[in-house]
Design a protein around this motif. Structure first.
Motif, PDB file in Angstrom:
ATOM      1  N   TYR A  55       0.995  -1.112  -0.027  1.00 42.94           N
ATOM      2  CA  TYR A  55       0.224   0.174  -0.007  1.00 42.94           C
ATOM      3  C   TYR A  55       0.904   1.303  -0.101  1.00 42.94           C
ATOM      4  N   LEU A  56       1.802   1.353   0.604  1.00 43.64           N
ATOM      5  CA  LEU A  56       2.794   2.519   0.801  1.00 43.64           C
ATOM      6  C   LEU A  56       3.479   2.511  -0.273  1.00 43.64           C
ATOM      7  N   GLU A  57       3.938   1.713  -1.222  1.00 41.75           N
ATOM      8  CA  GLU A  57       4.570   1.881  -2.273  1.00 41.75           C
ATOM      9  C   GLU A  57       3.767   2.563  -3.468  1.00 41.75           C
ATOM     10  N   ARG A  58       2.316   2.434  -3.435  1.00 46.22           N
ATOM     11  CA  ARG A  58       1.485   2.987  -4.291  1.00 46.22           C
ATOM     12  C   ARG A  58       0.988   4.533  -3.718  1.00 46.22           C
ATOM     13  N   HIS A  59       1.033   4.620  -2.342  1.00 46.26           N
ATOM     14  CA  HIS A  59       0.497   5.676  -1.691  1.00 46.26           C
ATOM     15  C   HIS A  59       1.472   6.315  -0.638  1.00 46.26           C
ATOM     16  N   LYS A  60       2.764   6.940  -1.185  1.00 45.15           N
ATOM     17  CA  LYS A  60       3.664   7.622  -0.215  1.00 45.15           C
ATOM     18  C   LYS A  60       3.175   8.476   0.729  1.00 45.15           C
ATOM     19  N   GLY A  61       3.478   8.352   1.869  1.00 50.65           N
ATOM     20  CA  GLY A  61       3.175   9.377   2.954  1.00 50.65           C
ATOM     21  C   GLY A  61       1.785   9.359   3.778  1.00 50.65           C
ATOM     22  N   ALA A  62       1.230   8.215   3.228  1.00 52.23           N
ATOM     23  CA  ALA A  62      -0.209   7.830   3.621  1.00 52.23           C
ATOM     24  C   ALA A  62      -0.245   8.113   5.443  1.00 52.23           C
ATOM     25  N   ASN A  63      -1.358   8.240   6.060  1.00 52.55           N
ATOM     26  CA  ASN A  63      -1.331   8.152   7.403  1.00 52.55           C
ATOM     27  C   ASN A  63      -1.847   6.658   7.989  1.00 52.55           C
ATOM     28  N   VAL A  64      -1.816   6.539   9.166  1.00 57.14           N
ATOM     29  CA  VAL A  64      -2.059   5.276   9.893  1.00 57.14           C
ATOM     30  C   VAL A  64      -3.399   4.800   9.383  1.00 57.14           C
ATOM     31  N   ALA A  65      -4.235   5.756   9.839  1.00 58.96           N
ATOM     32  CA  ALA A  65      -5.677   5.488   9.628  1.00 58.96           C
ATOM     33  C   ALA A  65      -6.018   5.041   8.044  1.00 58.96           C
ATOM     34  N   ALA A  66      -5.375   5.799   7.045  1.00 59.81           N
ATOM     35  CA  ALA A  66      -5.696   5.500   5.540  1.00 59.81           C
ATOM     36  C   ALA A  66      -5.020   3.998   5.466  1.00 59.81           C
ATOM     37  N   ILE A  67      -4.042   3.635   5.948  1.00 60.50           N
ATOM     38  CA  ILE A  67      -3.342   2.357   5.497  1.00 60.50           C
ATOM     39  C   ILE A  67      -4.223   1.300   6.177  1.00 60.50           C
ATOM     40  N   SER A  68      -4.917   1.623   7.462  1.00 64.01           N
ATOM     41  CA  SER A  68      -5.607   0.588   7.983  1.00 64.01           C
ATOM     42  C   SER A  68      -6.785   0.243   7.294  1.00 64.01           C
ATOM     43  N   ASP A  69      -7.575   1.537   6.913  1.00 59.16           N
ATOM     44  CA  ASP A  69      -8.862   1.129   6.151  1.00 59.16           C
ATOM     45  C   ASP A  69      -8.575   0.413   4.877  1.00 59.16           C
ATOM     46  N   ALA A  70      -7.495   0.585   4.200  1.00 59.96           N
ATOM     47  CA  ALA A  70      -7.267   0.008   2.608  1.00 59.96           C
ATOM     48  C   ALA A  70      -6.635  -1.365   2.998  1.00 59.96           C
ATOM     49  N   THR A  71      -6.112  -1.642   4.022  1.00 60.07           N
ATOM     50  CA  THR A  71      -5.401  -3.025   4.117  1.00 60.07           C
ATOM     51  C   THR A  71      -6.025  -3.789   5.096  1.00 60.07           C
ATOM     52  N   GLY A  72      -6.964  -3.400   6.109  1.00 55.90           N
ATOM     53  CA  GLY A  72      -7.672  -4.171   7.209  1.00 55.90           C
ATOM     54  C   GLY A  72      -6.394  -4.488   8.228  1.00 55.90           C
ATOM     55  N   VAL A  73      -5.216  -3.965   8.128  1.00 60.10           N
ATOM     56  CA  VAL A  73      -4.094  -4.303   9.166  1.00 60.10           C
ATOM     57  C   VAL A  73      -4.644  -3.185  10.187  1.00 60.10           C
ATOM     58  N   THR A  74      -4.639  -3.485  11.680  1.00 54.87           N
ATOM     59  CA  THR A  74      -4.884  -2.591  12.802  1.00 54.87           C
ATOM     60  C   THR A  74      -3.973  -1.652  13.104  1.00 54.87           C
ATOM     61  N   HIS A  75      -4.470  -0.695  13.606  1.00 54.13           N
ATOM     62  CA  HIS A  75      -3.736   0.505  13.704  1.00 54.13           C
ATOM     63  C   HIS A  75      -2.370   0.211  14.697  1.00 54.13           C
ATOM     64  N   LYS A  76      -2.883  -0.456  15.731  1.00 55.05           N
ATOM     65  CA  LYS A  76      -1.692  -1.183  16.607  1.00 55.05           C
ATOM     66  C   LYS A  76      -0.530  -1.960  15.903  1.00 55.05           C
ATOM     67  N   SER A  77      -0.899  -2.754  14.875  1.00 56.30           N
ATOM     68  CA  SER A  77       0.230  -3.422  14.084  1.00 56.30           C
ATOM     69  C   SER A  77       0.827  -2.456  13.392  1.00 56.30           C
ATOM     70  N   ILE A  78       0.215  -1.435  12.691  1.00 52.92           N
ATOM     71  CA  ILE A  78       1.014  -0.588  11.719  1.00 52.92           C
ATOM     72  C   ILE A  78       1.835   0.311  12.733  1.00 52.92           C
ATOM     73  N   ARG A  79       1.324   0.499  13.952  1.00 51.12           N
ATOM     74  CA  ARG A  79       2.271   1.543  14.944  1.00 51.12           C
ATOM     75  C   ARG A  79       3.592   0.386  15.405  1.00 51.12           C
TER      76      ARG A  79
END
Length: 155
Positions: A55-79
């Motif tokens: 996701y970050l390769e296609r959307h550089k600079g995305a925030n945790v909320a956007a990444i979580s919404d698009a991938t289904g990975v929890t905020h905690k896991s991303i942090r």
């Protein structure tokens, strides 16, 4: 925080990894950077890290909320991935994380450079003290052998 507590915190969370193929039931084999491939049908699947990375390769600079919404990975896991230094927080977005010891802003990891050095020095000193306590030396001569190279003396 002691060295043991830090290690326990660093390895306490597990990333969701595909093990069985959803399509054919085959075994998923790790191919690298969060990617898994089925031995039988060749289907690709991604663990949480792979999903976020793609996701970050296609959307550089995305925030945790956007990444979580698009991938289904929890905020905690991303942090946690940021704390594991798998990703960095973009400086111009103001989304820094803080050193867990001194509180200074950092872009990835759990500790700032200064606190990380101090932590590693403490672990090294503790290891040396334990080795010395158990009688495992670093080339020290036995009592009465001062000045003699142990590996050349005759027995």
């Amino acid at each position: 925080m002691t060295g043991g507590e830090m290690q326990e915190r660093l390895f306490s969370e597990e990333i969701k990894r595909p093990t069985i193929c959803d399509k054919c039931g085959g075994v998923m084999v790790y191919m690298g950077v969060g990617e898994y491939q089925c031995e039988d049908c060749g289907r690709l699947a991604y663990d949480d890290y792979g999903k976020v990375r793609n996701y970050l390769e296609r959307h550089k600079g995305a925030n945790v909320a956007a990444i979580s919404d698009a991938t289904g990975v929890t905020h905690k896991s991303i942090r946690d991935m940021i704390k594991e230094k798998r990703f960095e927080v973009v400086e111009n977005r103001g989304g820094y994380i803080r050193c867990e010891v001194c509180g200074v802003n950092i872009s990835s990891g759990r500790l700032c450079h200064k606190c990380e050095e101090a932590y590693h020095r403490e672990v090294e000193e503790r290891t040396r003290a334990q080795r010395k306590k158990r009688g495992i030396g670093y080339g020290e001569a036995a009592q009465g052998d001062q000045g003699i190279k142990r590996y050349t003396r005759e027995r």
